[in-house]
Design a protein around this motif. Structure first.
Motif, PDB file in Angstrom:
ATOM      1  N   GLY A  29       0.815  -1.208   0.000  1.00  0.00           N
ATOM      2  CA  GLY A  29       0.000   0.000   0.000  1.00  0.00           C
ATOM      3  C   GLY A  29       0.848   1.256   0.000  1.00  0.00           C
ATOM      4  N   LEU A  30       1.880   1.298   0.834  1.00  0.00           N
ATOM      5  CA  LEU A  30       2.778   2.460   0.878  1.00  0.00           C
ATOM      6  C   LEU A  30       3.488   2.654  -0.459  1.00  0.00           C
ATOM      7  CD1 LEU A  30       4.247   1.938   4.452  1.00  0.00           C
ATOM      8  CD2 LEU A  30       2.916   3.928   3.695  1.00  0.00           C
ATOM      9  N   ALA A  31       3.883   1.544  -1.099  1.00  0.00           N
ATOM     10  CA  ALA A  31       4.585   1.633  -2.386  1.00  0.00           C
ATOM     11  C   ALA A  31       3.664   2.103  -3.510  1.00  0.00           C
ATOM     12  CB  ALA A  31       5.207   0.292  -2.732  1.00  0.00           C
ATOM     13  N   ASP A  32       2.367   2.039  -3.299  1.00  0.00           N
ATOM     14  CA  ASP A  32       1.421   2.492  -4.324  1.00  0.00           C
ATOM     15  C   ASP A  32       1.251   4.005  -4.371  1.00  0.00           C
ATOM     16  OD1 ASP A  32       0.865  -0.022  -5.324  1.00  0.00           O
ATOM     17  OD2 ASP A  32      -0.917  -0.318  -4.082  1.00  0.00           O
ATOM     18  N   TRP A  33       1.604   4.708  -3.286  1.00  0.00           N
ATOM     19  CA  TRP A  33       1.353   6.158  -3.298  1.00  0.00           C
ATOM     20  C   TRP A  33       2.440   6.985  -2.616  1.00  0.00           C
ATOM     21  CZ3 TRP A  33       0.556   9.288   1.047  1.00  0.00           C
ATOM     22  CH2 TRP A  33       0.480   8.603   2.263  1.00  0.00           C
ATOM     23  N   ASP A  37       9.120   2.119  -3.753  1.00  0.00           N
ATOM     24  CA  ASP A  37       9.209   0.785  -3.174  1.00  0.00           C
ATOM     25  C   ASP A  37       9.509   0.926  -1.689  1.00  0.00           C
ATOM     26  OD1 ASP A  37       9.160  -2.007  -3.144  1.00  0.00           O
ATOM     27  OD2 ASP A  37      11.280  -2.208  -3.695  1.00  0.00           O
ATOM     28  N   VAL A  38       9.148  -0.077  -0.928  1.00  0.00           N
ATOM     29  CA  VAL A  38       9.467  -0.095   0.501  1.00  0.00           C
ATOM     30  C   VAL A  38       9.798  -1.528   0.901  1.00  0.00           C
ATOM     31  CG1 VAL A  38       7.043  -0.315   1.217  1.00  0.00           C
ATOM     32  CG2 VAL A  38       8.714   0.593   2.815  1.00  0.00           C
ATOM     33  N   ASN A  39      10.853  -1.650   1.688  1.00  0.00           N
ATOM     34  CA  ASN A  39      11.229  -2.938   2.249  1.00  0.00           C
ATOM     35  C   ASN A  39      11.242  -2.793   3.761  1.00  0.00           C
ATOM     36  OD1 ASN A  39      11.863  -4.662  -0.121  1.00  0.00           O
ATOM     37  ND2 ASN A  39      13.247  -2.967  -0.550  1.00  0.00           N
ATOM     38  N   ILE A  40      10.788  -3.846   4.434  1.00  0.00           N
ATOM     39  CA  ILE A  40      10.689  -3.806   5.893  1.00  0.00           C
ATOM     40  C   ILE A  40      11.505  -4.961   6.467  1.00  0.00           C
ATOM     41  CG2 ILE A  40       9.134  -3.885   7.871  1.00  0.00           C
ATOM     42  CD1 ILE A  40       6.863  -3.064   5.864  1.00  0.00           C
ATOM     43  N   LYS A  41      12.387  -4.617   7.392  1.00  0.00           N
ATOM     44  CA  LYS A  41      13.139  -5.638   8.128  1.00  0.00           C
ATOM     45  C   LYS A  41      13.089  -5.250   9.592  1.00  0.00           C
ATOM     46  CE  LYS A  41      17.288  -8.216   8.565  1.00  0.00           C
ATOM     47  NZ  LYS A  41      18.552  -8.621   8.103  1.00  0.00           N
ATOM     48  N   ASP A  42      12.425  -6.085  10.381  1.00  0.00           N
ATOM     49  CA  ASP A  42      12.196  -5.808  11.798  1.00  0.00           C
ATOM     50  C   ASP A  42      11.449  -4.484  11.916  1.00  0.00           C
ATOM     51  OD1 ASP A  42      13.490  -8.212  12.532  1.00  0.00           O
ATOM     52  OD2 ASP A  42      15.436  -7.216  12.432  1.00  0.00           O
ATOM     53  N   ASP A  43      12.045  -3.481  12.560  1.00  0.00           N
ATOM     54  CA  ASP A  43      11.356  -2.194  12.702  1.00  0.00           C
ATOM     55  C   ASP A  43      11.953  -1.114  11.798  1.00  0.00           C
ATOM     56  OD1 ASP A  43      13.742  -1.889  14.067  1.00  0.00           O
ATOM     57  OD2 ASP A  43      12.870  -0.768  15.724  1.00  0.00           O
ATOM     58  N   TYR A  45      12.145   0.494   8.070  1.00  0.00           N
ATOM     59  CA  TYR A  45      11.497   0.614   6.764  1.00  0.00           C
ATOM     60  C   TYR A  45      12.481   1.321   5.841  1.00  0.00           C
ATOM     61  CZ  TYR A  45       6.817  -0.454   8.623  1.00  0.00           C
ATOM     62  OH  TYR A  45       5.734  -1.062   9.190  1.00  0.00           O
ATOM     63  N   SER A  46      12.763   0.723   4.684  1.00  0.00           N
ATOM     64  CA  SER A  46      13.614   1.341   3.675  1.00  0.00           C
ATOM     65  C   SER A  46      12.718   1.831   2.549  1.00  0.00           C
ATOM     66  CB  SER A  46      14.643   0.335   3.144  1.00  0.00           C
ATOM     67  OG  SER A  46      15.501  -0.091   4.186  1.00  0.00           O
ATOM     68  N   PHE A  47      12.550   3.145   2.475  1.00  0.00           N
ATOM     69  CA  PHE A  47      11.707   3.767   1.462  1.00  0.00           C
ATOM     70  C   PHE A  47      12.583   4.170   0.277  1.00  0.00           C
ATOM     71  CE2 PHE A  47       9.629   4.781   5.538  1.00  0.00           C
ATOM     72  CZ  PHE A  47       8.356   4.281   5.297  1.00  0.00           C
ATOM     73  N   GLU A  48      12.121   3.870  -0.931  1.00  0.00           N
ATOM     74  CA  GLU A  48      12.892   4.197  -2.128  1.00  0.00           C
ATOM     75  C   GLU A  48      12.123   5.155  -3.029  1.00  0.00           C
ATOM     76  OE1 GLU A  48      14.747   2.025  -6.081  1.00  0.00           O
ATOM     77  OE2 GLU A  48      14.377   0.812  -4.296  1.00  0.00           O
ATOM     78  N   TRP A  49      12.822   6.195  -3.485  1.00  0.00           N
ATOM     79  CA  TRP A  49      12.311   7.149  -4.461  1.00  0.00           C
ATOM     80  C   TRP A  49      13.373   7.327  -5.542  1.00  0.00           C
ATOM     81  CZ3 TRP A  49      11.934   8.166   0.815  1.00  0.00           C
ATOM     82  CH2 TRP A  49      10.646   8.290   1.325  1.00  0.00           C
ATOM     83  N   ASP A  50      13.049   7.009  -6.780  1.00  0.00           N
ATOM     84  CA  ASP A  50      13.973   7.191  -7.910  1.00  0.00           C
ATOM     85  C   ASP A  50      15.375   6.649  -7.618  1.00  0.00           C
ATOM     86  OD1 ASP A  50      12.008   8.442  -9.485  1.00  0.00           O
ATOM     87  OD2 ASP A  50      12.446  10.384  -8.575  1.00  0.00           O
ATOM     88  N   GLY A  51      15.470   5.483  -7.022  1.00  0.00           N
ATOM     89  CA  GLY A  51      16.751   4.861  -6.732  1.00  0.00           C
ATOM     90  C   GLY A  51      17.417   5.321  -5.443  1.00  0.00           C
ATOM     91  N   TYR A  52      16.872   6.348  -4.800  1.00  0.00           N
ATOM     92  CA  TYR A  52      17.410   6.853  -3.539  1.00  0.00           C
ATOM     93  C   TYR A  52      16.655   6.178  -2.391  1.00  0.00           C
ATOM     94  CZ  TYR A  52      18.456  10.048   0.285  1.00  0.00           C
ATOM     95  OH  TYR A  52      18.852  10.577   1.490  1.00  0.00           O
ATOM     96  N   ILE A  53      17.389   5.615  -1.446  1.00  0.00           N
ATOM     97  CA  ILE A  53      16.770   4.907  -0.316  1.00  0.00           C
ATOM     98  C   ILE A  53      17.003   5.687   0.966  1.00  0.00           C
ATOM     99  CG2 ILE A  53      16.817   2.819   1.094  1.00  0.00           C
ATOM    100  CD1 ILE A  53      17.597   1.292  -1.475  1.00  0.00           C
ATOM    101  N   ASP A 122      -1.672  11.758  -4.914  1.00  0.00           N
ATOM    102  CA  ASP A 122      -1.484  10.384  -5.412  1.00  0.00           C
ATOM    103  C   ASP A 122      -2.358   9.406  -4.641  1.00  0.00           C
ATOM    104  OD1 ASP A 122       0.416  11.424  -7.158  1.00  0.00           O
ATOM    105  OD2 ASP A 122       2.131  10.750  -5.956  1.00  0.00           O
ATOM    106  N   LEU A 123      -2.456   9.595  -3.327  1.00  0.00           N
ATOM    107  CA  LEU A 123      -3.289   8.752  -2.491  1.00  0.00           C
ATOM    108  C   LEU A 123      -4.760   8.854  -2.904  1.00  0.00           C
ATOM    109  CD1 LEU A 123      -3.803   6.932   0.009  1.00  0.00           C
ATOM    110  CD2 LEU A 123      -3.866   9.033   1.372  1.00  0.00           C
ATOM    111  N   ARG A 124      -5.233  10.074  -3.077  1.00  0.00           N
ATOM    112  CA  ARG A 124      -6.632  10.276  -3.493  1.00  0.00           C
ATOM    113  C   ARG A 124      -6.929   9.573  -4.818  1.00  0.00           C
ATOM    114  NH1 ARG A 124      -9.424  14.297  -0.625  1.00  0.00           N
ATOM    115  NH2 ARG A 124      -8.119  15.749   0.511  1.00  0.00           N
ATOM    116  N   ARG A 125      -6.014   9.714  -5.759  1.00  0.00           N
ATOM    117  CA  ARG A 125      -6.186   9.069  -7.067  1.00  0.00           C
ATOM    118  C   ARG A 125      -6.255   7.543  -6.900  1.00  0.00           C
ATOM    119  NH1 ARG A 125      -3.203  12.646  -9.281  1.00  0.00           N
ATOM    120  NH2 ARG A 125      -1.217  11.621  -8.994  1.00  0.00           N
ATOM    121  N   LEU A 126      -5.377   7.008  -6.064  1.00  0.00           N
ATOM    122  CA  LEU A 126      -5.309   5.568  -5.842  1.00  0.00           C
ATOM    123  C   LEU A 126      -6.597   5.014  -5.249  1.00  0.00           C
ATOM    124  CD1 LEU A 126      -3.599   2.920  -5.702  1.00  0.00           C
ATOM    125  CD2 LEU A 126      -2.928   3.669  -3.398  1.00  0.00           C
ATOM    126  N   ILE A 127      -7.134   5.696  -4.240  1.00  0.00           N
ATOM    127  CA  ILE A 127      -8.307   5.172  -3.529  1.00  0.00           C
ATOM    128  C   ILE A 127      -9.630   5.713  -4.054  1.00  0.00           C
ATOM    129  CG2 ILE A 127      -6.993   4.666  -1.450  1.00  0.00           C
ATOM    130  CD1 ILE A 127      -8.163   7.163  -0.157  1.00  0.00           C
TER     131      ILE A 127
END
Length: 129
Positions: A29-33, A37-43, A45-53, A122-127
């Motif tokens: 859901g987070l990666a949709d808006w 991309d987002v990866n989660i390991k334990d607590d 969260y690695s958020f990615e925007w245009d290759g930047y994490i 983006d969220l409004r458009r998605l939902i």
């Protein structure tokens, strides 16, 4: 070390809590808006925007209510800030009231708010709200 200030933005969304839960509290859901991309390991969260994490530590999660993180960079610099989402149902209109908390240096608040406006668009458009 730059001082950062917490700010809040509030939005009225015509959607169901179930739909909002999916886009606020899940990896996909987070990666949709919010990010590419987002990866989660334990607590962490690695958020990615245009290759930047950028990484953030999960501070609290109450499904159906709120989620809050702190950027690892702020944590390492001893800056006491957070960002996150919380929502409630307006009893009169049954609309969902989404509150976004963010933080930025005083001179960057206007830009940070504009970025959140784009994310919410983006969220409004998605939902479909």
């Amino acid at each position: 070390m730059k001082d950062k200030k917490i700010f809040e933005l509030e939005y009225v969304l015509k959607t169901s809590p179930k739909v909002l839960d999916n886009v606020l509290f899940t990896q996909s859901g987070l990666a949709d808006w919010f990010c590419d991309d987002v990866n989660i390991k334990d607590d962490i969260y690695s958020f990615e925007w245009d290759g930047y994490i950028e990484q953030a530590r999960l501070l609290s999660l109450k499904k159906g209510q709120a989620i809050k993180w702190q950027w690892i960079e702020d944590e390492e610099e001893g800056i006491d800030t957070y960002f996150g989402f919380r929502y409630h149902i307006d009893p009169l209109t049954n609309a969902v009231i989404l509150t976004i908390s963010g933080s930025a240096a005083e001179e960057d608040i206007k830009e940070a708010k504009a970025l959140w406006e784009q994310h919410v668009s983006d969220l409004r458009r998605l939902i479909g709200a």
